[in-house]
Design an enzyme around this catalytic site. Structure first.
Site, short mmCIF file in Angstrom:
data_model
loop_
_atom_site.label_atom_id
_atom_site.label_comp_id
_atom_site.label_asym_id
_atom_site.label_seq_id
_atom_site.Cartn_x
_atom_site.Cartn_y
_atom_site.Cartn_z
N ASN A 49 -4.83 -10.26 -4.57
CA ASN A 49 -4.90 -9.70 -3.21
C ASN A 49 -4.17 -8.38 -3.12
O ASN A 49 -4.12 -7.77 -2.05
CB ASN A 49 -4.29 -10.68 -2.20
N LYS A 68 2.51 2.08 -5.07
CA LYS A 68 3.19 1.50 -6.23
C LYS A 68 2.41 1.74 -7.52
O LYS A 68 3.00 1.94 -8.57
CB LYS A 68 3.40 0.00 -6.03
N HIS A 81 -4.17 -1.91 -6.58
CA HIS A 81 -3.53 -0.69 -7.06
C HIS A 81 -4.63 0.28 -7.48
O HIS A 81 -5.58 -0.11 -8.16
CB HIS A 81 -2.64 -0.95 -8.28
N ASP A 86 0.82 -1.22 0.00
CA ASP A 86 0.00 0.00 0.00
C ASP A 86 0.85 1.27 0.00
O ASP A 86 0.43 2.30 0.51
CB ASP A 86 -0.96 0.03 1.20
N GLN A 115 2.40 -6.23 -2.95
CA GLN A 115 2.63 -6.20 -1.50
C GLN A 115 3.92 -5.42 -1.19
O GLN A 115 4.16 -4.40 -1.79
CB GLN A 115 2.65 -7.60 -0.90
N THR A 171 -9.69 -4.83 0.18
CA THR A 171 -10.58 -5.23 1.28
C THR A 171 -11.41 -4.09 1.84
O THR A 171 -12.42 -4.34 2.49
CB THR A 171 -9.75 -5.81 2.44
N SER A 177 6.72 11.65 -4.64
CA SER A 177 5.35 11.79 -5.12
C SER A 177 4.57 12.69 -4.17
O SER A 177 4.63 12.52 -2.95
CB SER A 177 4.67 10.42 -5.21
#
Length: 429
Positions: free
Chosen positions: A38, A16, A41, A13, A223, A300, A412
């Site tokens: 899972n 990416k 993005h 998280d 991940q 999720t 960023s």
């Protein structure tokens, strides 16, 4: 031409998707090499928001996108995601998308087992997404998996089904569940087979051709290093290796293809699910970070745990994954803090540590040692050069770089692709 491998340097998280999207516009091929659906993005391109879980981020820009052999593939999730993206105007066909024919499949009983285990674990649950990733990898390593290439030979599946059902029916019985319905499973596979096989091919061969032509390949990790099955916070980890070396084994190219390793790290730290988190803030500051950073999981929807930047963890991630440079994301979330803290070490039962220990009990017991810096009240949101940043924000970036012993290559400052400060171009190396 240089290749670039993008990996998460924390617990996933890290942003990416935005960085990969930014790089994908300059790449000739984008490759997913581990994980499954899972890993969420979120890409923001103009007014359009794309949420991906399985497909490589390059698909949005029309770049050749490849799912490598290191990925475990849920064929029904694949169809759903392609259907959704096509509805948003994204063109996906056999010319710009390919799946390794030796990918292992995630099947319905993998999802069942994932959920049953998490429910039975109670307070000791790992915090999986419940999508069958772990059980699918177990079958792959146990030499029981049904792979993409098997979809072309469903009339000869009996020996594999025998091995699968012998293993899974025993596990299901332990949870009070009925045996796998083999007839239904085969019928479901027949229904989806042609859809998947349209894109299936020996992708190692296609990638070899791309590389031989001198094209740029972008390897997209899922991940983060701290969720790596070997190097992460075991057992609160994912079921695959997330470090940069997996880009080679998970795509069918040799280790020389990995190229520039770009680690992604937030300017603070987040984690979703269970497991140790030394700098976690369960106070108003943690809540403020979560609200400003919109910290909810793409897959999720779970609220992410938030804390200060942990230089020890990121330094360790950079070391074990051979990170060449870091992309520091979400700097703008720290705007407005009077004081900012960075974890520079740990205390563990009276000892000072400059690394994160391997044992779970030690990981849970470490106490962070903090260094404090003055914050800044000017906005960094949308900054595209160092000249746009407050002096204290620049000092923060420089201090992070010193502590993690790895150069900052990009910064960023918003979810928008163009709001990126380029310090070192990964593709130029």
């Amino acid at each position: 031409m240089a290749n670039v491998t993008v990996i998460g340097s924390q617990w996933g998280d890290e942003g990416k998707g935005k960085i990969v999207d930014w790089l994908a516009s300059r790449a000739d091929a984008v490759v997913r090499f581990q994980g499954g659906h899972n890993a969420g993005h979120t890409l923001v391109v103009g007014e359009q928001v794309y949420k991906l879980s399985l497909l490589p981020s390059g698909i949005v820009t029309g770049t050749l996108s490849i799912i490598g052999n290191g990925v475990v593939l849920d064929p029904w999730a694949l169809r759903d995601e392609i259907t959704k993206l096509r509805g948003q105007g994204v063109e996906i066909n056999a010319d710009n998308f390919a799946i390794a024919d030796n990918c292992a499949l995630i099947l319905p009983f993998h999802r069942d087992l994932d959920a049953l285990r998490e429910t039975a674990a109670g307070a000791g649950k790992i915090g999986t997404t419940g999508r069958g990733i772990g059980p699918a990898y177990e079958d792959k390593v146990g030499r029981r998996a049904i792979r993409v290439c098997d979809l072309a030979h469903l009339d000869h599946l009996e020996p594999q089904l025998d091995r699968l059902t012998a293993h899974h029916d025993a596990l299901r019985a332990g949870f009070g569940e009925p045996p796998i319905d083999r007839d239904k499973l085969v019928a479901d596979l027949r229904e989806i087979a042609d859809y998947v096989l349209e894109y299936a091919q020996p992708v190692w061969k296609r990638l070899k051709k791309v590389r031989k032509a001198g094209a740029r390949i972008l390897f997209e990790g899922a991940q983060g290093v701290l969720l790596d099955i070997d190097h992460g916070t075991y057992p609160f980890v994912t079921s695959s290796n997330t470090v940069s070396g997996t880009a080679a084994s998970g795509s069918g190219l040799g280790p020389g293809a990995v190229g520039f390793v770009l680690g992604i790290a937030k300017a603070y730290t987040t984690r979703v699910g269970s497991g140790p988190f030394p700098t976690e803030l369960e106070d108003e500051t943690g809540q403020r970070l979560g609200e400003r950073g919109h910290e909810f999981g793409t897959v999720t929807g779970r609220k992410r745990r938030c804390g200060w930047f942990d230089a020890v963890l990121v330094r360790q991630s950079c070391a074990v994954s051979g990170v060449t440079g870091i992309a520091l994301t979400k700097l703008d979330v720290l705007d407005g803090f009077d004081t900012i803290r960075i974890c520079t070490g740990y205390r563990l039962r009276g000892k000072i540590l400059d690394y994160f220990p391997a044992h779970a009990a030690d990981q849970a017991a470490v106490e962070p040692i903090y260094e404090e810096m003055d914050g800044w009240h000017e906005s960094t949101a949308g900054a595209r050069s160092y000249a746009d940043l407050p002096a204290q924000a620049i000092k923060y970036i420089q201090r992070v770089q010193e502590l993690i012993e790895t150069p900052i290559a990009l910064v960023s400052t918003s979810p928008e692709r163009e709001d990126t400060i380029l310090i070192r171009d990964p593709f130029s190396d």
